[in-house]
Design a protein around this motif. Structure first.
Motif, short mmCIF file in Angstrom:
data_model
loop_
_atom_site.label_atom_id
_atom_site.label_comp_id
_atom_site.label_asym_id
_atom_site.label_seq_id
_atom_site.Cartn_x
_atom_site.Cartn_y
_atom_site.Cartn_z
N GLY A 132 0.82 -1.21 0.00
CA GLY A 132 0.00 0.00 0.00
C GLY A 132 0.85 1.26 0.00
O GLY A 132 0.59 2.20 -0.75
N GLY A 133 1.90 1.27 0.80
CA GLY A 133 2.74 2.46 0.91
C GLY A 133 3.56 2.74 -0.33
O GLY A 133 3.85 3.90 -0.64
N GLY A 134 3.94 1.69 -1.07
CA GLY A 134 4.78 1.87 -2.24
C GLY A 134 4.15 2.77 -3.29
O GLY A 134 4.85 3.45 -4.04
N ALA A 135 2.81 2.80 -3.35
CA ALA A 135 2.12 3.62 -4.35
C ALA A 135 2.02 5.08 -3.93
O ALA A 135 1.82 5.95 -4.79
N LEU A 136 2.14 5.36 -2.64
CA LEU A 136 1.80 6.69 -2.15
C LEU A 136 2.75 7.77 -2.64
O LEU A 136 2.32 8.86 -3.01
N LEU A 137 4.05 7.48 -2.66
CA LEU A 137 5.01 8.50 -3.04
C LEU A 137 4.93 8.88 -4.52
O LEU A 137 4.71 10.05 -4.84
N PRO A 138 5.07 7.93 -5.46
CA PRO A 138 5.00 8.33 -6.87
C PRO A 138 3.62 8.82 -7.30
O PRO A 138 3.51 9.76 -8.09
#
Length: 539
Positions: A132-138
């Motif tokens: 879930g967190g991997g998508a938040l930045l880009p």
């Protein structure tokens, strides 16, 4: 309004991308900006917040430190797999839906991590949190850039860069506070109200792009190769040093898997009609290619120095986790304070090349000065040096982040932000892994060098040993034999402390040399004269 769909293999022209898009203004834009920055900071804070709770988790769940380290490793592996796929998944599911879903998955996984009752359940939920967190930045970055007009992206970059620096710095400070005053579970529970608020705000205010690139075919081969290659590489970097690298057979096997998969992935993505990760954007945007190299180096320096500094001050100087975070905090606040003004200056035509040259040189000086610290250094000795770090990161992050997306529109922005964030993550992983290995090697080398002076013929060593024996015998009324053993152990402890100190200083100096060697890369950036409000072109 009904969204338009276009073939994922087709490219959207600049005119079309700008003509179809409606940019946000007023209060709505402010709320969207705050939402995406909060979402990005959630992801970044959780990369470091758990590190200070490792010992507490180990004791509470009855697990070894090695097993508990998988709580950190599993999150990092999931992160680095998902980040480059974020553009593809946004096209597949709809960027707004994907962004909201990722926030909710991250928040739910945080709850499950907090209530986990054994170590491997915690590791599994932590992996879900990383997905879930991997998508938040880009995705946050892509949304922000399409919220602002192209001529306003300097300010947008400045705003977003505040989160990039504040997140990893706040993590250890917040984690130390929560562990000291509450319990390790609150390192996860703290995400829940913030995540729910961010999800509600995204659902209410963020719109789906009018131009949506329809995914006609899912590139399962590319996704599989990426997961195998990047996942294996991240595993090697996280675990290699603790397993003596290639002396451990499965590290060798994972290295072979990583190399084979990544080579096959690059070939496949460049030749398949509908790639999951469109690597051709690197050839279409030389800006992005240059930014990727610089971002890797910055990631190496940022995370490598953040890895060494807390270990140095806590192990050798006696700092607590909270004090370490407090010492680092003014540096991050300075970066946040200068980010927006620097973004506006870049937007108005300031030289991105000169900004980056100043930032890289300042970070080099910061690393060099840290390499001159002694075992008598206190918190006051680090204040000015760390402020220089904050200044340097502001002057680096703003131009290099904007450089990555200059001239890009539509789905290319999502691809570029995903690739650039993956490169920074990998740079950080390489920085930590190489620095960890380098420190271990330098400790051994310095110990050999120091012990070579400790012989029966070295008067200084004999005097030191005799003084320790006399003090030990006087204080504890020990026998001569016991006093000698105690003196030998004390002298060995002094040698090891000095060896670690010299090794940590060497690690800071290595980062300084890396930044010095990377300065010539800026020569490949050629700025257009009179080009106001746009980042430079690279050739």
């Amino acid at each position: 309004m009904k969204s338009a769909t276009v073939n994922s293999s087709a490219s959207t022209s600049v005119a079309e991308g700008e003509g179809e898009h409606t940019y946000e203004t007023g209060l709505r834009r402010t709320i969207i900006t705050l939402t995406v920055i909060v979402a990005a900071m959630l992801e970044l804070i959780d990369t470091t917040i758990v590190n200070v709770a490792i010992n507490h988790i180990s004791g509470n769940l009855g697990a070894s430190i090695e097993d508990v380290s998988w709580v950190v490793t599993s999150y990092a592996i999931a992160n680095v797999i998902v980040i480059p796929l974020s553009g593809f998944l946004g096209n597949l599911l709809g960027r707004r839906a994907y962004f909201i879903g990722s926030i909710l998955l991250f928040t739910l996984a945080s709850l499950l991590c907090g209530i986990a009752d054994n170590i491997w359940t915690l590791v599994f939920f932590r992996f879900l949190q990383g997905i879930g967190g991997g998508a938040l930045l880009p995705t946050s970055q892509a949304i922000l850039y399409e919220t602002f007009r192209p001529e306003e992206r300097g300010a947008a970059t400045g705003i977003f860069s505040m989160g990039l620096v504040l997140g990893p710095t706040i993590g250890p400070l917040l984690g130390g506070y929560l562990v000291d005053y509450f319990s390790w579970e609150w390192c996860f529970f703290v995400n829940i109200p913030v995540g729910l608020l961010a999800a509600w705000s995204a659902f209410t205010f963020i719109r789906e792009p009018k131009v949506r690139h329809k995914v006609q075919k899912i590139d399962w081969t590319g996704i599989g190769l990426l997961a195998a290659g990047i996942g294996s590489l991240q595993f090697i970097l996280e675990r290699g040093q603790s397993k003596d690298w290639f002396d451990t057979p499965y590290i060798t096997w994972f290295t072979l898997i990583a190399l084979t998969s990544l080579v096959a992935f690059v070939w496949w993505e460049l030749h398949t009609e509908h790639p999951a990760v469109d690597l051709s954007v690197l050839s279409r945007s030389k800006n992005l290619a240059i930014a990727a190299v610089l971002t890797f180096i910055v990631g190496y320096g940022l995370y490598g120095s953040l890895f060494v500094f807390p270990v140095f001050v806590q192990r050798l100087l006696g700092f607590t986790a909270v004090l370490t975070g407090l010492v680092l905090f003014p540096s991050a606040m300075l970066t946040g304070a200068i980010s927006l003004p620097l973004g506006i200056a870049l937007q108005k035509g300031a030289s991105a090349k000169l900004m980056m040259a100043f930032g890289m040189a300042a970070f080099m000086v910061f690393s060099w000065e840290l390499g001159q610290q002694t075992l008598q250094s206190g918190a006051e000795n680090f204040f000015a040096v760390l402020l220089l770090r904050g200044l340097a990161l502001g002057f680096i992050f703003i131009p290099v982040t904007m450089l990555a997306v200059t001239g890009l529109h539509g789905r290319d922005i999502g691809q570029a932000t995903g690739l650039n964030n993956m490169v920074r993550q990998l740079g950080g992983s390489f920085g930590i892994a190489i620095t960890n290995t380098y420190v271990a090697q330098r400790v051994a080398a310095h110990r050999v060098e120091l012990t070579s002076h400790m012989s029966a013929y070295d008067s200084a060593a004999l005097e030191r040993l005799e003084a320790i024996k006399q003090a030990a015998g006087a204080r504890a009324a020990l026998s001569p034999a016991d006093a000698e053993n105690l003196a030998n152990r004390a002298l060995e402890g002094t040698v090891m402390a000095q060896s670690y100190h010299l090794a940590y200083m060497d690690a800071f100096m290595l980062i300084a040399v890396l930044f010095l060697c990377s300065l010539p890369l800026l020569l490949f950036i050629r700025e257009k004269k009179g080009d106001q409000g746009h980042a430079p072109e690279a050739h």
